[in-house]
Design a protein around this motif. Structure first.
Motif, PDB file in Angstrom:
ATOM      1  N   VAL A 139       0.851  -1.191   0.000  1.00 55.28           N
ATOM      2  CA  VAL A 139       0.000   0.000   0.000  1.00 55.28           C
ATOM      3  C   VAL A 139       0.882   1.235   0.000  1.00 55.28           C
ATOM      4  O   VAL A 139       1.951   1.255   0.610  1.00 55.28           O
ATOM      5  CB  VAL A 139      -0.947   0.015   1.224  1.00 55.28           C
ATOM      6  N   THR A 140       0.457   2.251  -0.696  1.00 55.20           N
ATOM      7  CA  THR A 140       1.272   3.470  -0.761  1.00 55.20           C
ATOM      8  C   THR A 140       1.185   4.283   0.518  1.00 55.20           C
ATOM      9  O   THR A 140       2.111   5.004   0.866  1.00 55.20           O
ATOM     10  CB  THR A 140       0.823   4.339  -1.950  1.00 55.20           C
ATOM     11  N   ASP A 141       0.056   4.149   1.228  1.00 56.92           N
ATOM     12  CA  ASP A 141      -0.153   4.929   2.447  1.00 56.92           C
ATOM     13  C   ASP A 141      -0.678   4.002   3.534  1.00 56.92           C
ATOM     14  O   ASP A 141      -1.829   3.553   3.475  1.00 56.92           O
ATOM     15  CB  ASP A 141      -1.143   6.055   2.178  1.00 56.92           C
ATOM     16  N   LEU A 142       0.138   3.728   4.535  1.00 52.50           N
ATOM     17  CA  LEU A 142      -0.274   2.823   5.612  1.00 52.50           C
ATOM     18  C   LEU A 142      -1.352   3.427   6.505  1.00 52.50           C
ATOM     19  O   LEU A 142      -1.966   2.719   7.303  1.00 52.50           O
ATOM     20  CB  LEU A 142       0.942   2.445   6.459  1.00 52.50           C
ATOM     21  N   PHE A 143      -1.582   4.730   6.376  1.00 50.92           N
ATOM     22  CA  PHE A 143      -2.634   5.376   7.151  1.00 50.92           C
ATOM     23  C   PHE A 143      -4.002   5.250   6.458  1.00 50.92           C
ATOM     24  O   PHE A 143      -5.017   5.643   7.027  1.00 50.92           O
ATOM     25  CB  PHE A 143      -2.310   6.849   7.375  1.00 50.92           C
ATOM     26  N   ASP A 144      -4.014   4.712   5.256  1.00 48.29           N
ATOM     27  CA  ASP A 144      -5.262   4.545   4.505  1.00 48.29           C
ATOM     28  C   ASP A 144      -5.319   3.115   3.983  1.00 48.29           C
ATOM     29  O   ASP A 144      -4.734   2.796   2.950  1.00 48.29           O
ATOM     30  CB  ASP A 144      -5.331   5.549   3.358  1.00 48.29           C
ATOM     31  N   LEU A 145      -6.018   2.253   4.708  1.00 48.52           N
ATOM     32  CA  LEU A 145      -6.072   0.838   4.353  1.00 48.52           C
ATOM     33  C   LEU A 145      -7.406   0.441   3.726  1.00 48.52           C
ATOM     34  O   LEU A 145      -7.718  -0.750   3.623  1.00 48.52           O
ATOM     35  CB  LEU A 145      -5.811  -0.023   5.595  1.00 48.52           C
ATOM     36  N   ASP A 146      -8.173   1.427   3.272  1.00 53.30           N
ATOM     37  CA  ASP A 146      -9.463   1.113   2.665  1.00 53.30           C
ATOM     38  C   ASP A 146      -9.299   0.240   1.422  1.00 53.30           C
ATOM     39  O   ASP A 146     -10.150  -0.601   1.121  1.00 53.30           O
ATOM     40  CB  ASP A 146     -10.204   2.399   2.288  1.00 53.30           C
ATOM     41  N   GLY A 147      -8.207   0.446   0.691  1.00 49.65           N
ATOM     42  CA  GLY A 147      -8.000  -0.312  -0.537  1.00 49.65           C
ATOM     43  C   GLY A 147      -7.537  -1.741  -0.317  1.00 49.65           C
ATOM     44  O   GLY A 147      -7.460  -2.523  -1.276  1.00 49.65           O
ATOM     45  N   VAL A 148      -7.240  -2.107   0.922  1.00 47.23           N
ATOM     46  CA  VAL A 148      -6.770  -3.477   1.197  1.00 47.23           C
ATOM     47  C   VAL A 148      -7.889  -4.489   0.989  1.00 47.23           C
ATOM     48  O   VAL A 148      -7.655  -5.630   0.602  1.00 47.23           O
ATOM     49  CB  VAL A 148      -6.211  -3.561   2.638  1.00 47.23           C
ATOM     50  N   GLY A 149      -9.122  -4.054   1.224  1.00 48.70           N
ATOM     51  CA  GLY A 149     -10.263  -4.937   1.007  1.00 48.70           C
ATOM     52  C   GLY A 149     -10.219  -6.159   1.887  1.00 48.70           C
ATOM     53  O   GLY A 149     -10.053  -6.071   3.105  1.00 48.70           O
ATOM     54  N   ASP A 150     -10.348  -7.324   1.267  1.00 50.24           N
ATOM     55  CA  ASP A 150     -10.352  -8.581   2.011  1.00 50.24           C
ATOM     56  C   ASP A 150      -8.947  -9.141   2.230  1.00 50.24           C
ATOM     57  O   ASP A 150      -8.801 -10.280   2.649  1.00 50.24           O
ATOM     58  CB  ASP A 150     -11.204  -9.621   1.279  1.00 50.24           C
ATOM     59  N   GLY A 151      -7.929  -8.339   1.932  1.00 51.46           N
ATOM     60  CA  GLY A 151      -6.562  -8.827   2.091  1.00 51.46           C
ATOM     61  C   GLY A 151      -6.210  -9.183   3.523  1.00 51.46           C
ATOM     62  O   GLY A 151      -5.311  -9.988   3.764  1.00 51.46           O
ATOM     63  N   LEU A 152      -6.917  -8.581   4.485  1.00 55.39           N
ATOM     64  CA  LEU A 152      -6.665  -8.872   5.890  1.00 55.39           C
ATOM     65  C   LEU A 152      -7.735  -9.776   6.495  1.00 55.39           C
ATOM     66  O   LEU A 152      -7.795  -9.936   7.713  1.00 55.39           O
ATOM     67  CB  LEU A 152      -6.590  -7.566   6.696  1.00 55.39           C
ATOM     68  N   ALA A 153      -8.557 -10.375   5.663  1.00 50.52           N
ATOM     69  CA  ALA A 153      -9.588 -11.291   6.161  1.00 50.52           C
ATOM     70  C   ALA A 153      -8.972 -12.663   6.427  1.00 50.52           C
ATOM     71  O   ALA A 153      -8.040 -13.099   5.736  1.00 50.52           O
ATOM     72  CB  ALA A 153     -10.726 -11.412   5.151  1.00 50.52           C
ATOM     73  N   GLY A 154      -9.489 -13.344   7.433  1.00 51.04           N
ATOM     74  CA  GLY A 154      -9.022 -14.692   7.726  1.00 51.04           C
ATOM     75  C   GLY A 154      -7.665 -14.758   8.381  1.00 51.04           C
ATOM     76  O   GLY A 154      -7.006 -15.801   8.374  1.00 51.04           O
ATOM     77  N   ILE A 155      -7.230 -13.652   8.984  1.00 52.81           N
ATOM     78  CA  ILE A 155      -5.927 -13.609   9.652  1.00 52.81           C
ATOM     79  C   ILE A 155      -6.079 -14.106  11.091  1.00 52.81           C
ATOM     80  O   ILE A 155      -6.976 -13.692  11.810  1.00 52.81           O
ATOM     81  CB  ILE A 155      -5.368 -12.169   9.656  1.00 52.81           C
ATOM     82  N   ASP A 156      -5.200 -15.006  11.501  1.00 47.94           N
ATOM     83  CA  ASP A 156      -5.236 -15.523  12.874  1.00 47.94           C
ATOM     84  C   ASP A 156      -4.487 -14.629  13.855  1.00 47.94           C
ATOM     85  O   ASP A 156      -4.869 -14.536  15.027  1.00 47.94           O
ATOM     86  CB  ASP A 156      -4.633 -16.932  12.927  1.00 47.94           C
ATOM     87  N   ALA A 157      -3.412 -13.992  13.404  1.00 50.84           N
ATOM     88  CA  ALA A 157      -2.610 -13.176  14.324  1.00 50.84           C
ATOM     89  C   ALA A 157      -1.864 -12.109  13.549  1.00 50.84           C
ATOM     90  O   ALA A 157      -1.401 -12.336  12.428  1.00 50.84           O
ATOM     91  CB  ALA A 157      -1.612 -14.045  15.085  1.00 50.84           C
ATOM     92  N   CYS A 158      -1.764 -10.930  14.166  1.00 50.69           N
ATOM     93  CA  CYS A 158      -0.946  -9.851  13.631  1.00 50.69           C
ATOM     94  C   CYS A 158       0.237  -9.647  14.564  1.00 50.69           C
ATOM     95  O   CYS A 158       0.068  -9.434  15.768  1.00 50.69           O
ATOM     96  CB  CYS A 158      -1.753  -8.560  13.540  1.00 50.69           C
ATOM     97  N   PHE A 159       1.442  -9.708  14.018  1.00 51.31           N
ATOM     98  CA  PHE A 159       2.656  -9.430  14.777  1.00 51.31           C
ATOM     99  C   PHE A 159       3.150  -8.054  14.328  1.00 51.31           C
ATOM    100  O   PHE A 159       3.800  -7.922  13.291  1.00 51.31           O
ATOM    101  CB  PHE A 159       3.719 -10.502  14.527  1.00 51.31           C
ATOM    102  N   PHE A 160       2.817  -7.039  15.108  1.00 48.54           N
ATOM    103  CA  PHE A 160       3.076  -5.660  14.712  1.00 48.54           C
ATOM    104  C   PHE A 160       4.460  -5.244  15.188  1.00 48.54           C
ATOM    105  O   PHE A 160       4.666  -4.953  16.371  1.00 48.54           O
ATOM    106  CB  PHE A 160       2.006  -4.733  15.298  1.00 48.54           C
ATOM    107  N   CYS A 161       5.406  -5.218  14.266  1.00 49.71           N
ATOM    108  CA  CYS A 161       6.817  -4.991  14.609  1.00 49.71           C
ATOM    109  C   CYS A 161       7.327  -3.629  14.149  1.00 49.71           C
ATOM    110  O   CYS A 161       8.513  -3.334  14.315  1.00 49.71           O
ATOM    111  CB  CYS A 161       7.691  -6.093  13.993  1.00 49.71           C
ATOM    112  N   LEU A 162       6.471  -2.827  13.548  1.00 45.66           N
ATOM    113  CA  LEU A 162       6.903  -1.520  13.071  1.00 45.66           C
ATOM    114  C   LEU A 162       7.126  -0.584  14.248  1.00 45.66           C
ATOM    115  O   LEU A 162       6.321  -0.543  15.182  1.00 45.66           O
ATOM    116  CB  LEU A 162       5.844  -0.949  12.130  1.00 45.66           C
TER     117      LEU A 162
END
Length: 210
Positions: A39-62
């Motif tokens: 994504v070009t802008d991590l502050f705008d995730l509207d365009g991700v759509g279903d890309g984050l569907a079905g995720i079991d865990a997020c490991f946020f390392c940023l």
């Protein structure tokens, strides 16, 4: 550095079927388990759509250092961005585990601005993920398996004093964890949902062993 270690452990774990990376560029890695969402802008995730569907865990390392950064910019990256990703994930994968890499000394009551901001971020993440939110507060992290820190200071420290780390681990094992241990500990909390939701170096090492 932490993200590289977590990625390695996820790709090596036989019970992990897919690893999804979210960033402004694809990861420099080629593996059949790995899928990159760019994504070009991590502050705008509207365009991700279903890309984050079905995720079991997020490991946020940023994360970024507050040194030389304005308070507004540090808060935007540390607080706003983290909560924005968390909300996007919760909307698409409501049962997901969220693991946030914070840091030793994090506290909303600290006199240090960075610790206050991270403390507020932790609190709001735990409000969003009361059962499956985990705040990792590592102290010193030793990179393994050829992983290179991005920080110039950290690289210089490893180059000049890396030989001391095994001695420190023996003398004060509670003060040092490795990138491997952090990654394995994250996988453990995603698998087992332990009752302790804020974990420091000793807990990270124990989770990694289990």
């Amino acid at each position: 550095m932490v993200g590289q270690g977590v990625l390695r452990e996820c790709l090596n774990a036989p019970d992990v079927s897919e690893v999804v990376s979210l960033g402004r560029s694809p990861l420099n890695a080629d593996h059949p388990k790995l899928r990159s969402i760019v994504v070009t802008d991590l502050f705008d995730l509207d365009g991700v759509g279903d890309g984050l569907a079905g995720i079991d865990a997020c490991f946020f390392c940023l994360g970024v250092s507050s040194v030389g950064m304005s308070a507004e910019t540090y808060e935007r990256i540390t607080y706003d961005l983290t909560l924005g990703v968390a909300d996007a994930l919760a909307a698409r994968s409501p049962g997901a585990t969220f693991v946030y890499v914070s840091g030793a000394g994090t506290s909303e009551t600290s006199r240090q601005r960075w610790a206050q901001v991270k403390g507020r971020t932790e609190r709001e993440l735990l409000e969003r993920f009361p059962q499956r939110g985990y705040m990792f507060r590592p102290g010193f992290i030793q990179p393994l398996h050829g992983i290179q820190p991005r920080s110039r200071f950290y690289r210089a420290l490893m180059a000049g004093g890396g030989w001391l780390i095994p001695l420190v681990r023996r003398a004060a094992p509670r003060q040092v964890v490795t990138t491997e241990e952090v990654g394995r500990a994250m996988l453990t909390v995603a698998r087992t949902n332990p009752p302790t939701h804020v974990v420091g170096n000793p807990e990270i090492a124990a989770l990694a062993r289990s």
